[in-house]
Design a protein around this motif. Structure first.
Motif, PDB file in Angstrom:
ATOM      1  N   HIS A 126     -25.744 -13.243   2.660  1.00  0.00           N
ATOM      2  CA  HIS A 126     -26.960 -12.908   1.427  1.00  0.00           C
ATOM      3  C   HIS A 126     -26.225 -13.543   0.301  1.00  0.00           C
ATOM      4  N   LYS A 127     -25.673 -14.922  -0.444  1.00  0.00           N
ATOM      5  CA  LYS A 127     -25.000 -15.063  -1.423  1.00  0.00           C
ATOM      6  C   LYS A 127     -25.570 -14.414  -2.780  1.00  0.00           C
ATOM      7  N   GLY A 128     -24.730 -13.841  -3.006  1.00  0.00           N
ATOM      8  CA  GLY A 128     -25.037 -13.296  -4.410  1.00  0.00           C
ATOM      9  C   GLY A 128     -26.172 -12.066  -4.694  1.00  0.00           C
ATOM     10  N   LYS A 129     -26.374 -11.190  -4.096  1.00  0.00           N
ATOM     11  CA  LYS A 129     -27.744 -10.430  -3.452  1.00  0.00           C
ATOM     12  C   LYS A 129     -26.882  -8.911  -3.277  1.00  0.00           C
ATOM     13  N   MET A 130     -27.264  -8.238  -3.209  1.00  0.00           N
ATOM     14  CA  MET A 130     -26.572  -7.158  -2.918  1.00  0.00           C
ATOM     15  C   MET A 130     -27.461  -5.714  -3.005  1.00  0.00           C
ATOM     16  N   ASN A 131     -27.289  -4.953  -2.922  1.00  0.00           N
ATOM     17  CA  ASN A 131     -27.889  -3.585  -2.481  1.00  0.00           C
ATOM     18  C   ASN A 131     -27.245  -2.405  -3.265  1.00  0.00           C
ATOM     19  N   PHE A 132     -27.609  -1.429  -3.567  1.00  0.00           N
ATOM     20  CA  PHE A 132     -26.922  -0.546  -4.478  1.00  0.00           C
ATOM     21  C   PHE A 132     -26.717   0.795  -3.168  1.00  0.00           C
ATOM     22  N   TYR A 133     -25.528   1.772  -3.107  1.00  0.00           N
ATOM     23  CA  TYR A 133     -26.084   2.728  -2.863  1.00  0.00           C
ATOM     24  C   TYR A 133     -25.097   3.941  -3.615  1.00  0.00           C
ATOM     25  N   LYS A 134     -25.862   5.238  -3.305  1.00  0.00           N
ATOM     26  CA  LYS A 134     -24.963   5.833  -3.368  1.00  0.00           C
ATOM     27  C   LYS A 134     -23.386   6.569  -3.147  1.00  0.00           C
ATOM     28  N   VAL A 135     -22.931   7.091  -4.093  1.00  0.00           N
ATOM     29  CA  VAL A 135     -21.579   7.195  -4.167  1.00  0.00           C
ATOM     30  C   VAL A 135     -20.986   8.822  -4.192  1.00  0.00           C
ATOM     31  N   SER A 136     -20.621   9.372  -3.509  1.00  0.00           N
ATOM     32  CA  SER A 136     -20.180  11.015  -4.231  1.00  0.00           C
ATOM     33  C   SER A 136     -18.860  10.984  -4.322  1.00  0.00           C
ATOM     34  N   SER A 137     -18.034   9.989  -3.947  1.00  0.00           N
ATOM     35  CA  SER A 137     -16.182  10.316  -4.570  1.00  0.00           C
ATOM     36  C   SER A 137     -15.761   8.849  -4.199  1.00  0.00           C
ATOM     37  N   LEU A 138     -15.129   8.604  -5.468  1.00  0.00           N
ATOM     38  CA  LEU A 138     -14.399   7.242  -5.491  1.00  0.00           C
ATOM     39  C   LEU A 138     -14.004   6.452  -4.245  1.00  0.00           C
ATOM     40  N   ALA A 139     -12.957   7.661  -3.366  1.00  0.00           N
ATOM     41  CA  ALA A 139     -12.376   7.678  -2.217  1.00  0.00           C
ATOM     42  C   ALA A 139     -13.001   6.789  -1.139  1.00  0.00           C
ATOM     43  N   GLU A 140     -14.355   6.814  -1.385  1.00  0.00           N
ATOM     44  CA  GLU A 140     -15.303   6.394   0.058  1.00  0.00           C
ATOM     45  C   GLU A 140     -15.353   4.760  -0.399  1.00  0.00           C
ATOM     46  N   LEU A 141     -14.883   4.402  -1.504  1.00  0.00           N
ATOM     47  CA  LEU A 141     -14.833   3.058  -1.598  1.00  0.00           C
ATOM     48  C   LEU A 141     -13.811   1.853  -0.486  1.00  0.00           C
ATOM     49  N   LYS A 142     -14.292   1.020  -0.747  1.00  0.00           N
ATOM     50  CA  LYS A 142     -13.226  -0.702  -0.005  1.00  0.00           C
ATOM     51  C   LYS A 142     -12.631  -1.439  -0.417  1.00  0.00           C
ATOM     52  N   VAL A 143     -12.578  -2.083  -0.108  1.00  0.00           N
ATOM     53  CA  VAL A 143     -12.024  -3.517  -1.004  1.00  0.00           C
ATOM     54  C   VAL A 143     -12.761  -4.768  -0.054  1.00  0.00           C
ATOM     55  N   ASN A 144     -13.530  -5.086  -0.435  1.00  0.00           N
ATOM     56  CA  ASN A 144     -14.799  -6.266   0.418  1.00  0.00           C
ATOM     57  C   ASN A 144     -13.853  -7.599   0.151  1.00  0.00           C
ATOM     58  N   SER A 145     -14.614  -8.812   1.099  1.00  0.00           N
ATOM     59  CA  SER A 145     -13.862  -9.759   0.650  1.00  0.00           C
ATOM     60  C   SER A 145     -13.738 -10.854  -0.517  1.00  0.00           C
ATOM     61  N   TYR A 146     -13.869 -10.151  -1.568  1.00  0.00           N
ATOM     62  CA  TYR A 146     -13.568 -10.833  -3.074  1.00  0.00           C
ATOM     63  C   TYR A 146     -12.435  -9.522  -3.576  1.00  0.00           C
ATOM     64  N   GLY A 147     -12.335  -8.855  -2.949  1.00  0.00           N
ATOM     65  CA  GLY A 147     -11.537  -7.681  -3.634  1.00  0.00           C
ATOM     66  C   GLY A 147     -11.236  -6.974  -4.918  1.00  0.00           C
ATOM     67  N   ILE A 148     -13.288  -6.647  -4.613  1.00  0.00           N
ATOM     68  CA  ILE A 148     -13.729  -5.755  -5.077  1.00  0.00           C
ATOM     69  C   ILE A 148     -14.056  -4.369  -4.633  1.00  0.00           C
ATOM     70  N   SER A 149     -13.899  -3.193  -5.517  1.00  0.00           N
ATOM     71  CA  SER A 149     -14.202  -2.093  -4.220  1.00  0.00           C
ATOM     72  C   SER A 149     -15.383  -1.570  -4.495  1.00  0.00           C
ATOM     73  N   GLU A 150     -16.180  -1.896  -3.121  1.00  0.00           N
ATOM     74  CA  GLU A 150     -17.278  -1.188  -3.120  1.00  0.00           C
ATOM     75  C   GLU A 150     -17.903  -0.409  -2.301  1.00  0.00           C
ATOM     76  N   PRO A 151     -18.339   0.615  -2.000  1.00  0.00           N
ATOM     77  CA  PRO A 151     -19.596   2.099  -1.268  1.00  0.00           C
ATOM     78  C   PRO A 151     -19.229   1.494  -0.119  1.00  0.00           C
ATOM     79  N   LEU A 152     -18.616   2.981   1.148  1.00  0.00           N
ATOM     80  CA  LEU A 152     -18.979   2.262   2.662  1.00  0.00           C
ATOM     81  C   LEU A 152     -20.311   1.559   3.023  1.00  0.00           C
TER      82      LEU A 152
END
Length: 114
Positions: A82-108
């Motif tokens: 879904h090019k250009g679309k995103m959803n927001f997700y709750k994060v309780s710790s920044l340790a929960e993040l992973k790097v996506n294919s664009y090199g951006i850290s995002e929640p699991l």
């Protein structure tokens, strides 16, 4: 150009780079302090933010401080297919993040915000 002249030019270039990094770090600290002192953030709230790219204002410390201050933090996740679309997700710790294919850290993407 002599070796000594080339070394001197390199030293000057590195010195300027260090000064720019120091100035950027100072500006980031000032921006974070101003944001965290905003009256809106005196009470715990749901805050939508993002994880910055290397050439943007660093938001890592800001997001960490928001979590420590009792705010609910949500970060975007790019939606595959879904090019250009995103959803927001709750994060309780920044340790929960992973790097996506664009090199951006995002929640699991554990808990989507509705």
């Amino acid at each position: 150009m002599t070796n000594e002249h080339a070394r001197e030019q390199l030293r000057e270039k590195l010195k300027k780079s260090r000064q720019q990094l120091e100035n950027r770090a100072q500006l980031e600290r000032q921006a974070m302090t101003r944001l965290l002192e905003h009256p809106y953030l005196k009470e715990p709230r749901l805050i939508a933010s993002y994880q910055s790219l290397p050439d943007e204002l660093n938001t890592w410390q800001l997001n960490e401080q928001l979590l420590k201050s009792g705010h609910t933090l949500s970060l975007p996740v790019m939606l595959p297919g879904h090019k250009g679309k995103m959803n927001f997700y709750k994060v309780s710790s920044l340790a929960e993040l992973k790097v996506n294919s664009y090199g951006i850290s995002e929640p699991l993407a554990l808990e989507e915000l509705k």
